[in-house]
Scaffold this motif. Sequence first.
Motif, short mmCIF file in Angstrom:
data_model
loop_
_atom_site.label_atom_id
_atom_site.label_comp_id
_atom_site.label_asym_id
_atom_site.label_seq_id
_atom_site.Cartn_x
_atom_site.Cartn_y
_atom_site.Cartn_z
N ASN A 63 0.83 -1.20 0.00
CA ASN A 63 0.00 0.00 0.00
C ASN A 63 0.87 1.26 0.00
O ASN A 63 0.54 2.26 -0.64
CB ASN A 63 -0.92 0.00 1.23
CG ASN A 63 -2.03 1.02 1.14
OD1 ASN A 63 -2.59 1.25 0.08
ND2 ASN A 63 -2.33 1.65 2.27
N VAL A 64 1.98 1.20 0.72
CA VAL A 64 2.94 2.31 0.70
C VAL A 64 3.54 2.46 -0.69
O VAL A 64 3.65 3.57 -1.23
CB VAL A 64 4.05 2.07 1.75
CG1 VAL A 64 5.18 3.08 1.58
CG2 VAL A 64 3.47 2.15 3.16
N LEU A 65 3.91 1.32 -1.30
CA LEU A 65 4.54 1.36 -2.62
C LEU A 65 3.59 1.90 -3.68
O LEU A 65 3.95 2.79 -4.45
CB LEU A 65 5.00 -0.06 -3.00
CG LEU A 65 5.71 -0.22 -4.34
CD1 LEU A 65 7.05 0.51 -4.33
CD2 LEU A 65 5.92 -1.70 -4.67
N VAL A 66 2.35 1.40 -3.69
CA VAL A 66 1.39 1.80 -4.72
C VAL A 66 0.68 3.09 -4.35
O VAL A 66 0.53 3.99 -5.18
CB VAL A 66 0.35 0.67 -4.94
CG1 VAL A 66 -0.70 1.09 -5.95
CG2 VAL A 66 1.05 -0.60 -5.41
N GLN A 186 2.61 2.35 9.30
CA GLN A 186 2.07 2.97 8.08
C GLN A 186 1.60 4.39 8.36
O GLN A 186 1.88 5.32 7.59
CB GLN A 186 0.91 2.14 7.54
CG GLN A 186 0.20 2.75 6.35
CD GLN A 186 -1.03 1.96 5.94
OE1 GLN A 186 -1.04 1.30 4.92
NE2 GLN A 186 -2.08 2.01 6.76
N GLU A 187 0.90 4.58 9.48
CA GLU A 187 0.41 5.92 9.82
C GLU A 187 1.53 6.84 10.26
O GLU A 187 1.49 8.04 10.03
CB GLU A 187 -0.67 5.81 10.90
CG GLU A 187 -1.97 5.22 10.40
CD GLU A 187 -2.45 5.91 9.15
OE1 GLU A 187 -2.79 7.11 9.20
OE2 GLU A 187 -2.48 5.26 8.09
N ALA A 188 2.54 6.26 10.93
CA ALA A 188 3.70 7.08 11.31
C ALA A 188 4.44 7.57 10.07
O ALA A 188 4.93 8.71 10.03
CB ALA A 188 4.64 6.27 12.20
N ALA A 222 10.39 2.95 -0.71
CA ALA A 222 9.06 2.34 -0.69
C ALA A 222 9.13 0.87 -1.13
O ALA A 222 8.46 0.00 -0.57
CB ALA A 222 8.11 3.11 -1.60
N PHE A 223 9.97 0.59 -2.10
CA PHE A 223 10.15 -0.78 -2.59
C PHE A 223 10.73 -1.66 -1.49
O PHE A 223 10.29 -2.81 -1.30
CB PHE A 223 11.06 -0.76 -3.82
CG PHE A 223 11.08 -2.05 -4.59
CD1 PHE A 223 9.91 -2.68 -4.96
CD2 PHE A 223 12.29 -2.63 -4.96
CE1 PHE A 223 9.93 -3.86 -5.70
CE2 PHE A 223 12.32 -3.81 -5.68
CZ PHE A 223 11.14 -4.43 -6.05
N VAL A 224 11.68 -1.13 -0.76
CA VAL A 224 12.29 -1.89 0.34
C VAL A 224 11.27 -2.14 1.45
O VAL A 224 11.20 -3.24 2.01
CB VAL A 224 13.53 -1.15 0.89
CG1 VAL A 224 14.06 -1.83 2.15
CG2 VAL A 224 14.63 -1.10 -0.16
#
Length: 329
Positions: A63-66, A186-188, A222-224
């Motif tokens: 979700n972070v990546l996309v 994720q929120e942080a 983000a990928f990592v």
Amino acid sequence: MTAVASPARPAPSVRTTRHWRWTQPAIVLLVGAAVLLVVRPGPFDLRVLTLVAAYAIAAVGFNVLVGFAGVVSIGNSLFLAAGGYAWAILAVPRGPLVALLAGVVVAGVIAVLAGLALLRLRAYYFAVGTLALGALGTVVMRNWTSVTNGDAGITGAGYLKLFGLTGVSSIFAAAVVLLAVFLYLQEALRTSPLGLAMIVGRFDPPAADALGVNVSRTRVAAFVLSAVSAAVGGALVAQLAGGAFPDQFSTTAAISLLVIPIIGGRGWRWAPVVGAVVVIAAPEYLRFLDEYRLAVYGVLVTLVALFLPGGIHQLVRGLVAWVGRRRHG
């Protein structure tokens, strides 16, 4: 004709972010406790819920990546496999913490090296490159028999033991706790300098360059992060299956990771959880349809893609707006 970049979305307030940062983990932990203590699901239901939690963890990074960085990968099954095989090989002789960390480190190193090479490619070419990366992982799993035991896989993996629980209940508890941790992170990240750089780089690359943001580096980061969360999810999948096998970490698993945040609503804080329920649990509970199961599931997903391009988040926002209008007359 040059496409006009969409304006960057305004960052949520610090107060709102702090609220969601703590609310999400609390909700997940309470629901998990209720499942074990009150609902007491049967063996099949508990396995499905555990698999949903494992894929939701993997989908948090995706979700972070996309959703944050705007990058699409179709090869994250390799990172699932890194976590799964590291767990299957090391959990019993070296302990669960070493096994979990080993999977995370291996996945992270591969993601850094692959990200630096592949993120030079643009748009669909990067996605095709990651697909090749996932295919390479499948070849390694099936042919590096001295380590992976080929198609037979590795059996006899242990599992995390929490709160005095045993078996699938213990794996479910571990999955719920880890999911709460990843949702918090994720929120942080959302309002951290790195997260804001990812979002600006996705919506307005020229503005990001003007602000001194290295878009390529934020995308590699983000990928990592997607690789790390996938490795943790893969370790939980291996625990649930009692080992690591090539079929668990095929291209189908990578596509599931891609679809989960899109169906949930990419970038939405609850997308990994809601998307995992639809993508992972729905096919299991449609088994009564026999040979029509996948056809019905495919139609449902297609309808969501056609009429809810923003995912289930779009439906939730519409319902909230409708309730608000009704309440205020």
